[in-house]
Scaffold this active site. Structure first.
Site, mmCIF file in Angstrom:
data_model
loop_
_atom_site.group_PDB
_atom_site.id
_atom_site.type_symbol
_atom_site.label_atom_id
_atom_site.label_comp_id
_atom_site.label_asym_id
_atom_site.label_seq_id
_atom_site.Cartn_x
_atom_site.Cartn_y
_atom_site.Cartn_z
ATOM 1 N N HIS B 71 0.932 -1.091 -0.331
ATOM 2 C CA HIS B 71 0.308 0.395 0.037
ATOM 3 C C HIS B 71 1.350 0.977 0.136
ATOM 4 C CE1 HIS B 71 -2.720 2.480 1.379
ATOM 5 N NE2 HIS B 71 -2.356 3.268 2.059
ATOM 6 N N ASP B 100 6.175 21.529 -26.633
ATOM 7 C CA ASP B 100 6.248 20.337 -26.052
ATOM 8 C C ASP B 100 6.944 20.160 -25.021
ATOM 9 O OD1 ASP B 100 6.335 17.554 -25.680
ATOM 10 O OD2 ASP B 100 5.294 17.322 -27.862
ATOM 11 N N SER B 163 13.007 5.756 -14.226
ATOM 12 C CA SER B 163 11.545 6.750 -14.743
ATOM 13 C C SER B 163 11.314 8.486 -14.091
ATOM 14 C CB SER B 163 10.491 6.102 -14.029
ATOM 15 O OG SER B 163 9.322 6.629 -14.339
ATOM 16 N N SER B 164 11.611 8.425 -12.517
ATOM 17 C CA SER B 164 11.788 9.826 -11.984
ATOM 18 C C SER B 164 12.922 10.584 -12.202
ATOM 19 C CB SER B 164 11.752 9.737 -10.713
ATOM 20 O OG SER B 164 10.176 8.785 -10.189
ATOM 21 N N HIS B 247 13.492 11.921 3.103
ATOM 22 C CA HIS B 247 12.378 13.485 3.780
ATOM 23 C C HIS B 247 12.748 14.240 2.340
ATOM 24 C CE1 HIS B 247 10.455 15.644 7.265
ATOM 25 N NE2 HIS B 247 11.128 16.822 5.916
ATOM 26 N N GLU B 249 12.203 13.028 -0.061
ATOM 27 C CA GLU B 249 11.057 12.782 -1.241
ATOM 28 C C GLU B 249 9.817 13.195 -0.512
ATOM 29 O OE1 GLU B 249 10.710 10.539 -3.440
ATOM 30 O OE2 GLU B 249 8.243 9.822 -3.430
ATOM 31 N N TYR B 251 8.885 16.252 -0.175
ATOM 32 C CA TYR B 251 8.612 17.315 -0.464
ATOM 33 C C TYR B 251 8.866 17.294 -1.849
ATOM 34 C CZ TYR B 251 9.465 18.839 4.293
ATOM 35 O OH TYR B 251 9.065 19.306 5.864
ATOM 36 N N SER B 262 -1.299 27.658 -4.999
ATOM 37 C CA SER B 262 -1.241 29.085 -5.841
ATOM 38 C C SER B 262 -1.535 29.221 -7.034
ATOM 39 C CB SER B 262 0.519 28.685 -5.526
ATOM 40 O OG SER B 262 1.056 28.845 -4.689
ATOM 41 N N HIS B 297 13.586 11.113 11.582
ATOM 42 C CA HIS B 297 12.478 9.710 10.945
ATOM 43 C C HIS B 297 13.136 8.323 12.501
ATOM 44 C CE1 HIS B 297 9.998 11.175 8.080
ATOM 45 N NE2 HIS B 297 11.758 12.346 7.761
ATOM 46 N N ARG B 444 2.049 0.960 15.033
ATOM 47 C CA ARG B 444 1.859 1.585 14.276
ATOM 48 C C ARG B 444 2.001 -0.063 13.017
ATOM 49 N NH1 ARG B 444 5.719 5.251 10.240
ATOM 50 N NH2 ARG B 444 4.474 4.460 8.830
#
Lengths: 378, 519
Positions: B71, B100, B163-164, B247, B249, B251, B262, B297, B444
């Site tokens: 998930h 383009d 890809s990113s 971290h 990530e 943002y 905005s 974290h 959790r």
């Protein structure tokens, strides 16, 4: 936003804010809909609670302030009310103000936080030390100053978990062997793990620390009042992460001394029992009990979990030489979930469980392993 | 030069396989992310159903962990990130007046890496032993001991990462090279600014994740001991590397959402964005700070006190630029002439719920208190408020805002508004009670819980079903809007400003063959 949507907005906001106000005034948690921290029973715990509430108040004020303005604007500055848009879009003064004010608020938070953190970090001057080791999925406690050690596992019956029996009051938060500690003493804990990372957490003591294999973390506590304080493993550690609770029973000094004496007596009795020769029936009976620890992976009926945990039924190791079998139970298998049980189980337990595995689940080797056979391997 | 012949394009499947058109690729990204949201959403229903009451009812603990892991991975890498890349593909060229994206063939590749990567991720469920049940954070040594499904996930993450990276290179190249004459950097729309900064974050963060999972892979199969203390390694090293990616990530997930807010709020407040310059600098500051706060974290791993203090102070600082953004949005509304069409509702809802996640973030920054919040449902509530409340609500806001431009038809406002209110109510019912669960002591990632947590878990489960069912409305609305509806004007919204509103609705296959002049 139409009037009806405003009403539905209200229908959400009203109960939510009611919950939050209850949280602000209601204080500590109780009953079914517990809202806040459990009641702390240490000085540090109370400091943490106060710090927590300080920040809660700060954010509540910020929230009400910012969204008070926003909702005022949403109601007043709408086209349907004929409001004409202003054209301003910049103000250095305002920008500076709302950069500086948050800085000041942060300072108000940072100063007491730093003070509390420094206190938490000071493990010196402790009266006694307990080593805590996390295993999949149980805790081992070694009282370094008293030569006592035991394993603590979940005592909630499987029937309750599987919804076949009514759940008891402390469902999932009860163990076979509680961690007994004296009140009013500074206790140092050394926290580590044997397999994967766990985290030892007791909310009322305001203690949570990761138990990391190969590393030792230090924490401390000084409990004010006798009582039973329950917690759980807090770091995902595999399949039964949700089933390795922690129960601390804090007692006064006299009761603690008595408890220590009892534990020593039990240990002496165990040493004596290890020297005698056990019958196969005795070993099988005992082994079945010990096997409960193995059942977490290998299954109560010895079928394992296909592709993950090997079965006991028809296992090559179980059917092979006894020495191999003992070796894997005592020393584990590197890079797998199979732990080294030499440190967790005594000679009787190991002898019994190996005997049991070799003669249960349709494995019919007839072998009997005596505690003495285990002792020579240590 | 005539561009007419460009209008000839393959039809059917090959159009989508071979397309280099930013609008087609944007559409592919958006449908892909919707599909992944459905898959991840179903998994969340499995999780919530098991947590309806104490005891094990529908799944085994091992499978429960596989669900929480997949998930998380699917929603982060399959839904939210591709959705924003899809929006970027559609909108960036139109907002900066470019014909383009700068690198159209690479654009095709960066999309078509996603379906196989996602397939691998889902296929891990069918590997021997199932998908890894180690959490989306993949902490070692749990992940080094996991079954073969873990290798599927590692390979999948590599493909998603490539890809990113390709996508972000493309976005940077497009924004820096292809702006219309006259559009200096400080005249770019905020959505473009936020994507420029996000793309740099991606470039810096994703290779770190690739490094982390590669080290996992060699630890698993090639005898290294990066994360094994018995071989001289350090399990905590994995967490440092993961969160050095992780971290930034978060943002990456939320900065484009800030850009969307905005764009939309000024349009429907009929007033220019308040403090444009400070918005740009606040976004850049958040991006910088995101690289020096990662260890918040992992306060409980046992860092030296100096480290814990540093990460606490640095984390608190993030509140300042984030606060500036929220204040600026509210100031944009102030003294405006507001109307509340569907995109505006989503944007206001997004600012509201994101801020709730932001202020609980402030609570979490306080190290001594975080020891208690850490790894509880309080954290689950916090990050769902930021990621759903911020990013997902912004994605819907953006789709509603630009959908008439894409399809040429207005969508049904009553359906859009119903979708909004049901999602907002369902979402808050799901996650607001989780704050209380966490504070009261519920960890959790557990499939079963103690009896005192029952009440709020039931509320949470009801909320999750409302939220997921509400998305059917969205699907129906989009389907209807593509098929027909009231003809959209070129400007679509009364006071919308920007180059994308200068082209016809629906936007033709090729826009801005001749660059517009920006004053």
């Amino acid at each position: 936003m139409s009037i009806s949507s405003l009403k539905s907005l209200r229908s959400v906001v009203v109960p939510m804010s009611a919950g939050w106000s209850l949280f602000l005034v209601g204080g500590l948690a109780h009953a079914d809909y517990a809202l806040n921290f459990q009641k702390p029973v240490t000085e540090i715990g109370r400091e943490v609670y106060d710090l927590h509430m300080l920040v809660v108040w700060i954010i509540t004020v910020i929230f009400v302030g910012v969204f008070g303005v926003m909702f005022y604007s949403l109601f007043k500055h709408r086209k349907s009310r004929g409001h004409k848009a202003a054209t301003f879009h910049e103000s250095t003064t305002v920008e500076v103000i709302w950069t500086v004010i948050p800085f000041i608020i942060l300072l108000v938070m940072a100063i007491p936080s730093t003070a509390t953190l420094i206190k938490m970090d000071n493990v010196s001057g402790s009266d006694m030390t307990v080593k805590i080791t996390g295993y999949q999925w149980k805790w081992k406690y070694d009282y370094m100053d008293h030569d006592i050690s035991f394993i603590s596992t979940l005592s909630t019956p499987q029937d309750q978990i599987k919804n076949k029996a009514e759940k008891s009051e402390n469902y999932l938060l009860e163990v076979d062997n509680e961690l007994v500690l004296p009140v009013g003493k500074k206790i140092r804990f050394l926290v580590t793990a044997a397999d994967v990372i766990h985290a030892w957490w007791v909310p009322q003591l305001a203690l949570k620390k990761d138990a990391i294999p190969g590393f030792i973390n230090e924490i401390w506590t000084k409990i004010d009042e006798p009582g039973t304080y329950r917690g759980q493993c807090a770091e995902l550690c595999g399949k039964d992460h949700g089933f390795m609770p922690i129960v601390v029973r804090a007692v006064n000094e006299k009761d603690f001394t008595t408890w220590v004496k009892e534990q020593k007596a039990i240990k002496l009795a165990a040493v004596a029992a290890a020297d005698k020769t056990w019958s196969k029936d005795e070993l099988m009976q005992k082994g079945k009990k010990v096997y409960a620890q193995c059942a977490a992976c290998h299954g109560a009926t010895g079928k394992g979990v296909p592709g993950v945990f090997p079965p006991m039924e028809g296992s090559k190791i179980v059917a092979g030489p006894v020495a191999e079998h003992l070796n894997i139970v005592m020393n584990g298998k590197p890079n797998t979930a199979m732990a080294a049980y030499a440190a967790q189980l005594n000679d009787i337990d190991i002898a019994a469980v190996v005997t049991y595995e070799r003669n249960a689940f349709g494995n019919d080797t007839g072998d009997v392993v005596q505690p003495a056979d285990v002792k020579v391997l240590r | 030069m005539s561009t007419d012949h460009h209008e000839d394009r393959p039809q059917g499947l090959t159009r989508w396989l071979f397309t280099t058109n930013h609008k087609d690729i944007g559409t592919l990204y958006l449908w892909f992310s919707f599909t992944m949201a459905v898959v991840g959403g179903i998994m969340s229903l499995v999780i919530r159903s098991e947590l309806w009451e104490p005891g094990l009812q529908i799944v085994e603990p091992g499978f429960f962990n596989q669900m929480t892991t997949l998930h998380g991975l699917i929603m982060v890498f399959g839904f939210v990130m591709p959705a924003f890349v899809g929006l970027a593909n559609w909108q960036l060229p139109m907002m900066i007046g470019a014909p383009d994206m700068a690198l159209p063939r690479m654009n095709n590749w960066s999309f078509w890496l996603l379906p196989p990567a996602a397939t691998l991720l889902v296929l891990s469920l069918f590997a021997p032993g199932g998908a890894p049940g180690v959490g989306w954070t993949l902490y070692a040594p749990l992940s080094t001991r996991a079954g073969m499904g873990m290798d599927f996930v590692i390979l999948s993450i590599h493909m998603l990462g490539i890809s990113s990276i390709l996508g972000s290179i493309n976005i940077i190249a497009t924004i820096l090279n292809m702006r219309a004459p006259g559009m200096i950097l400080m005249k770019m729309p905020m959505f473009v600014w936020s994507w420029l900064i996000t793309a740099f974050l991606l470039l810096a963060a994703i290779p770190v994740l690739a490094g982390a999972v590669t080290m996992l892979l060699t630890d698993r199969h090639f005898g290294t001991s990066f994360f094994d203390a018995a071989g001289g390694g350090d399990p905590v090293l994995f967490q440092h590397i993961f969160w050095f990616f992780g971290h930034p990530e978060v943002y990456i997930l939320v900065l484009p959402a800030f850009g969307v807010f905005s764009q939309i709020i000024p349009t429907f407040a009929r007033k220019p964005l308040f403090g444009y310059t400070s918005m740009v600098f606040a976004t850049a500051t958040i991006a910088f700070l995101s690289f020096i706060v990662w260890a918040h974290h992992m306060y409980t791993v046992g860092m030296p006190m100096g480290g814990e203090l540093f990460f606490m102070y640095a984390t608190m600082l993030i509140a300042v630029p984030t606060g500036v953004k929220v204040f600026n949005w509210v100031s944009t509304m102030w003294q405006g002439s507001m109307t509340f069409e569907t995109p505006m509702l989503w944007a206001i809802g997004g600012v509201f719920t994101f801020t709730m996640g932001g202020i609980t973030g402030l609570m979490l920054s306080v190290t001594p208190a975080d020891f208690q919040y850490h790894d509880t449902y309080f954290v689950v509530a916090h990050f769902h408020y930021t990621i759903i409340g911020g990013s997902v609500l912004a994605i819907f806001a953006a789709v509603y805002y630009w959908l008439p431009k894409w399809t040429g038809h207005m969508f049904s406002e009553p359906l859009g508004k119903t979708h909004f209110w049901l999602t907002l109510i369902g979402f808050n019912l799901t996650f607001f009670p989780q704050h209380f669960l966490g504070l009261a002591g519920m960890p959790r990632r557990i499939p079963d819980y103690a009896l005192q947590f029952t009440g709020f878990n039931e509320v949470s489960t009801v909320g999750s079903f409302i939220t997921i069912v509400a998305q059917l409305i969205f699907f129906y609305l989009v389907f209807k809007c593509i098929r027909g509806g009231k003809k959209a004007t070129d400007q679509v919204w009364e006071d919308a400003e920007g180059l994308e509103w200068a082209v016809p609705s629906p936007a033709p296959y090729h826009t801005f063959a001749t660059p517009p002049q920006v004053k």
